[in-house]
Motif scaffolding. Structure first.
Motif, PDB file in Angstrom:
ATOM      1  N   TYR A  35       0.850  -1.177   0.000  1.00 57.97           N
ATOM      2  CA  TYR A  35       0.000   0.000   0.000  1.00 57.97           C
ATOM      3  C   TYR A  35       0.893   1.236   0.000  1.00 57.97           C
ATOM      4  O   TYR A  35       2.040   1.199   0.432  1.00 57.97           O
ATOM      5  CB  TYR A  35      -0.899   0.061   1.249  1.00 57.97           C
ATOM      6  N   GLU A  44      -3.517   3.629  -0.109  1.00 60.74           N
ATOM      7  CA  GLU A  44      -3.854   3.328  -1.500  1.00 60.74           C
ATOM      8  C   GLU A  44      -3.296   1.953  -1.850  1.00 60.74           C
ATOM      9  O   GLU A  44      -2.092   1.723  -1.771  1.00 60.74           O
ATOM     10  CB  GLU A  44      -3.238   4.409  -2.389  1.00 60.74           C
TER      11      GLU A  44
ATOM     12  N   THR B 101      -9.902  -2.115   1.181  1.00 58.03           N
ATOM     13  CA  THR B 101     -10.004  -0.705   0.804  1.00 58.03           C
ATOM     14  C   THR B 101     -10.041   0.084   2.103  1.00 58.03           C
ATOM     15  O   THR B 101     -10.812  -0.259   3.007  1.00 58.03           O
ATOM     16  CB  THR B 101     -11.288  -0.445   0.004  1.00 58.03           C
TER      17      THR B 101
END
Lengths: 115, 112
Positions: A35, A44, B101
């Protein structure tokens, strides 16, 4: 090892140079994730490995970014021809497998600064 | 794609106060997770929620999985200085596998 180890912890590089970031996951963890965390931002997703294969590379922001994992263990994230917008903290996490209860263990990250 | 929106973005509170933060999504999540990131460290899982309506506590932390499956909140009671950090909500990416996420985070600052 006892935790996820990332190296280097800090890296300052000149624009245009290539950099390699290393992640050593917890022994026995088959899933590995990269990430990116830009200043003041969330995480992200970049890429996910299951064993040595990367079924999902959708998060890599450009073709300057690549990653590999060998022996189902250590992973290297390579950024070629670095740009200033690549400056961020790059976090690696590992977990047991796809059926895990999302018990990611994160490393402390590599703080990349492109000058 | 899936997005998780967290609010507030930052909070500055007095030690001893209770804190509430939330996370919303335009799409349904089957699992909600709350992580905390201490300065200079990677995020650490605090609470995992697997069922709509579920309310789960972990010490001074309480989190709920919204009935609509599109939101979750995290409460911290009687805050202490070590609660300082960034709190992230997270959910399974496209509700598949175990890729996550993450929301943009709520930065908590506690004044002793």
């Amino acid at each position: 090892g006892a935790g996820v180890s990332q190296s280097p912890s800090n890296k300052v590089t000149e624009k245009g140079k290539d950099v390699e970031l290393r992640c050593d996951p917890i022994s026995g963890h088959t899933a590995l994730y990269w990430y990116r965390q830009s200043l003041g931002q969330g995480l992200e997703f970049l890429i996910y490995f299951q064993g040595n294969s990367a079924p999902d590379k959708s998060g890599l922001p450009s073709d300057r970014f690549s990653a590999e994992r060998t022996g189902g263990s250590v992973s290297t994230l390579t950024i070629q021809r670095t740009q200033q917008e690549d400056s961020a903290v790059y976090l690696c996490a590992s977990s047991l497998d796809r059926s895990s209860d999302y018990g990611y263990t994160f490393g402390s990250g590599t703080r990349l600064t492109v000058v | 794609g899936q997005q998780l929106n967290q609010s507030p973005q930052s909070m500055f509170i007095q030690e001893g106060e209770d804190v509430s933060m939330n996370c919303t999504s335009s799409s349904i999540f089957n699992t909600w997770l709350w992580y905390k990131q201490d300065p200079g460290e990677g995020p650490v899982l605090l609470i995992a929620l697997y069922k709509a309506g579920e309310l789960t506590s972990n010490g001074r932390l309480t989190a709920q999985f919204g009935i609509t499956r599109k939101d979750s909140f995290l409460n911290i009671s009687a805050s202490i200085p070590s609660d300082v950090g960034i709190y992230f909500c997270a959910g399974p990416h496209n509700n598949a596998g175990n890729m996550l996420t993450f929301g943009g985070g709520t930065r908590l600052m506690v004044k002793p």
